[in-house]
Design a protein around this motif. Structure first.
Motif, PDB file in Angstrom:
ATOM      1  N   ALA A  97       0.862  -1.184   0.000  1.00 17.86           N
ATOM      2  CA  ALA A  97       0.000   0.000   0.000  1.00 17.86           C
ATOM      3  C   ALA A  97       0.895   1.229   0.000  1.00 17.86           C
ATOM      4  O   ALA A  97       1.888   1.276   0.715  1.00 17.86           O
ATOM      5  N   THR A  98       0.552   2.203  -0.801  1.00 16.54           N
ATOM      6  CA  THR A  98       1.317   3.439  -0.872  1.00 16.54           C
ATOM      7  C   THR A  98       0.413   4.588  -0.472  1.00 16.54           C
ATOM      8  O   THR A  98      -0.702   4.698  -0.966  1.00 16.54           O
ATOM      9  N   VAL A  99       0.912   5.427   0.433  1.00 16.25           N
ATOM     10  CA  VAL A  99       0.151   6.572   0.905  1.00 16.25           C
ATOM     11  C   VAL A  99       1.053   7.794   0.832  1.00 16.25           C
ATOM     12  O   VAL A  99       2.218   7.744   1.194  1.00 16.25           O
ATOM     13  N   THR A 100       0.522   8.913   0.355  1.00 12.74           N
ATOM     14  CA  THR A 100       1.270  10.153   0.306  1.00 12.74           C
ATOM     15  C   THR A 100       0.865  11.019   1.491  1.00 12.74           C
ATOM     16  O   THR A 100      -0.320  11.251   1.723  1.00 12.74           O
ATOM     17  N   LEU A 101       1.859  11.473   2.264  1.00 12.56           N
ATOM     18  CA  LEU A 101       1.611  12.322   3.424  1.00 12.56           C
ATOM     19  C   LEU A 101       2.367  13.636   3.270  1.00 12.56           C
ATOM     20  O   LEU A 101       3.470  13.660   2.728  1.00 12.56           O
ATOM     21  N   ASN A 102       1.788  14.705   3.737  1.00 12.87           N
ATOM     22  CA  ASN A 102       2.473  15.994   3.762  1.00 12.87           C
ATOM     23  C   ASN A 102       2.991  16.225   5.179  1.00 12.87           C
ATOM     24  O   ASN A 102       2.227  16.566   6.074  1.00 12.87           O
ATOM     25  N   LEU A 103       4.282  16.020   5.368  1.00 14.55           N
ATOM     26  CA  LEU A 103       4.894  16.187   6.684  1.00 14.55           C
ATOM     27  C   LEU A 103       5.741  17.451   6.663  1.00 14.55           C
ATOM     28  O   LEU A 103       6.495  17.696   5.734  1.00 14.55           O
ATOM     29  N   ARG A 104       5.630  18.224   7.729  1.00 18.60           N
ATOM     30  CA  ARG A 104       6.335  19.506   7.759  1.00 18.60           C
ATOM     31  C   ARG A 104       7.621  19.470   8.580  1.00 18.60           C
ATOM     32  O   ARG A 104       8.430  20.368   8.488  1.00 18.60           O
ATOM     33  N   THR A 105       7.808  18.440   9.374  1.00 14.11           N
ATOM     34  CA  THR A 105       9.006  18.381  10.212  1.00 14.11           C
ATOM     35  C   THR A 105       9.574  16.967  10.225  1.00 14.11           C
ATOM     36  O   THR A 105       8.871  15.996   9.953  1.00 14.11           O
ATOM     37  N   VAL A 106      10.834  16.863  10.574  1.00 11.32           N
ATOM     38  CA  VAL A 106      11.475  15.567  10.731  1.00 11.32           C
ATOM     39  C   VAL A 106      10.835  14.826  11.897  1.00 11.32           C
ATOM     40  O   VAL A 106      10.673  13.599  11.866  1.00 11.32           O
ATOM     41  N   GLU A 107      10.446  15.562  12.917  1.00  9.44           N
ATOM     42  CA  GLU A 107       9.798  14.953  14.079  1.00  9.44           C
ATOM     43  C   GLU A 107       8.488  14.260  13.661  1.00  9.44           C
ATOM     44  O   GLU A 107       8.191  13.152  14.112  1.00  9.44           O
ATOM     45  N   ALA A 108       7.729  14.888  12.777  1.00 12.73           N
ATOM     46  CA  ALA A 108       6.477  14.288  12.306  1.00 12.73           C
ATOM     47  C   ALA A 108       6.763  12.984  11.565  1.00 12.73           C
ATOM     48  O   ALA A 108       6.068  11.985  11.758  1.00 12.73           O
ATOM     49  N   LEU A 109       7.805  12.976  10.751  1.00  5.01           N
ATOM     50  CA  LEU A 109       8.190  11.763  10.031  1.00  5.01           C
ATOM     51  C   LEU A 109       8.583  10.660  11.012  1.00  5.01           C
ATOM     52  O   LEU A 109       8.212   9.498  10.839  1.00  5.01           O
ATOM     53  N   TYR A 110       9.301  11.026  12.050  1.00  5.16           N
ATOM     54  CA  TYR A 110       9.687  10.056  13.073  1.00  5.16           C
ATOM     55  C   TYR A 110       8.443   9.426  13.704  1.00  5.16           C
ATOM     56  O   TYR A 110       8.353   8.207  13.837  1.00  5.16           O
ATOM     57  N   TYR A 111       7.496  10.260  14.109  1.00  6.90           N
ATOM     58  CA  TYR A 111       6.274   9.749  14.737  1.00  6.90           C
ATOM     59  C   TYR A 111       5.483   8.844  13.795  1.00  6.90           C
ATOM     60  O   TYR A 111       4.959   7.809  14.200  1.00  6.90           O
ATOM     61  N   VAL A 112       5.384   9.227  12.544  1.00  7.43           N
ATOM     62  CA  VAL A 112       4.651   8.415  11.576  1.00  7.43           C
ATOM     63  C   VAL A 112       5.336   7.062  11.397  1.00  7.43           C
ATOM     64  O   VAL A 112       4.683   6.012  11.429  1.00  7.43           O
ATOM     65  N   ASN A 113       6.651   7.059  11.228  1.00  5.79           N
ATOM     66  CA  ASN A 113       7.371   5.798  11.059  1.00  5.79           C
ATOM     67  C   ASN A 113       7.238   4.900  12.280  1.00  5.79           C
ATOM     68  O   ASN A 113       7.033   3.692  12.156  1.00  5.79           O
ATOM     69  N   GLN A 114       7.351   5.473  13.469  1.00  6.59           N
ATOM     70  CA  GLN A 114       7.226   4.675  14.686  1.00  6.59           C
ATOM     71  C   GLN A 114       5.802   4.138  14.846  1.00  6.59           C
ATOM     72  O   GLN A 114       5.611   2.999  15.273  1.00  6.59           O
ATOM     73  N   ALA A 115       4.819   4.953  14.506  1.00  5.73           N
ATOM     74  CA  ALA A 115       3.422   4.507  14.590  1.00  5.73           C
ATOM     75  C   ALA A 115       3.153   3.377  13.597  1.00  5.73           C
ATOM     76  O   ALA A 115       2.473   2.401  13.922  1.00  5.73           O
TER      77      ALA A 115
END
Length: 136
Positions: free
Chosen positions: A13-31
């Motif tokens: 599955a491929t999903v496109t997300l608009n992330l504004r910070t590296v911290e947001a990317l970290y949280y998404v990956n961990q989740a």
């Protein structure tokens, strides 16, 4: 927008997300990792063990529950995203799942995956909420 690709052994599955910070990317990956471990690594494995065919009696080569007892799952995060695996170590789990020319298929891993995967988006949302301390 999500796209599902299905082949004989892969679902993606491929999903496109608009992330504004590296911290947001970290949280998404961990989740994603946490939710995938829960749904695939635990729930799908438990369901596959319930669905797995079991021999009625022991033979020279195999004992009842041998394949079922070796079913395991894991998830990992790499540069390309989260990857999850459900495997057996019996040496014949794939033959049971897919069948052979002399034996009909008795699927147990794929049906277990299908029974559990629809809960993944909610598990990701729960994991994100827990990590960020924000309600859904």
């Amino acid at each position: 927008m999500a796209t599902k690709l299905k082949s004989s052994n892969t679902v993606s599955a491929t999903v496109t997300l608009n992330l504004r910070t590296v911290e947001a990317l970290y949280y998404v990956n961990q989740a994603l990792l946490e939710a995938t471990e829960e749904i695939v690594g635990f729930d799908t494995v438990a369901t596959a063990r319930e669905l797995c065919p079991v021999l009625n009696k022991a033979t020279k080569e195999r004992w009842p529950g041998e394949n079922r007892d070796t079913i395991s799952g894991r998830a990992r995060l790499d540069k390309k995203g989260v990857k999850a695996f459900v495997t057996t170590k019996s040496g014949y789990g794939g033959f049971l799942e897919l069948g052979t020319k002399n034996m009909p298929a008795e699927p147990y891993i794929w049906p277990a995956f299908e029974q559990n995967i629809q809960r993944l988006p909610a598990a990701i949302q729960d994991a994100l909420s827990t990590m960020t301390g924000k309600d859904k």
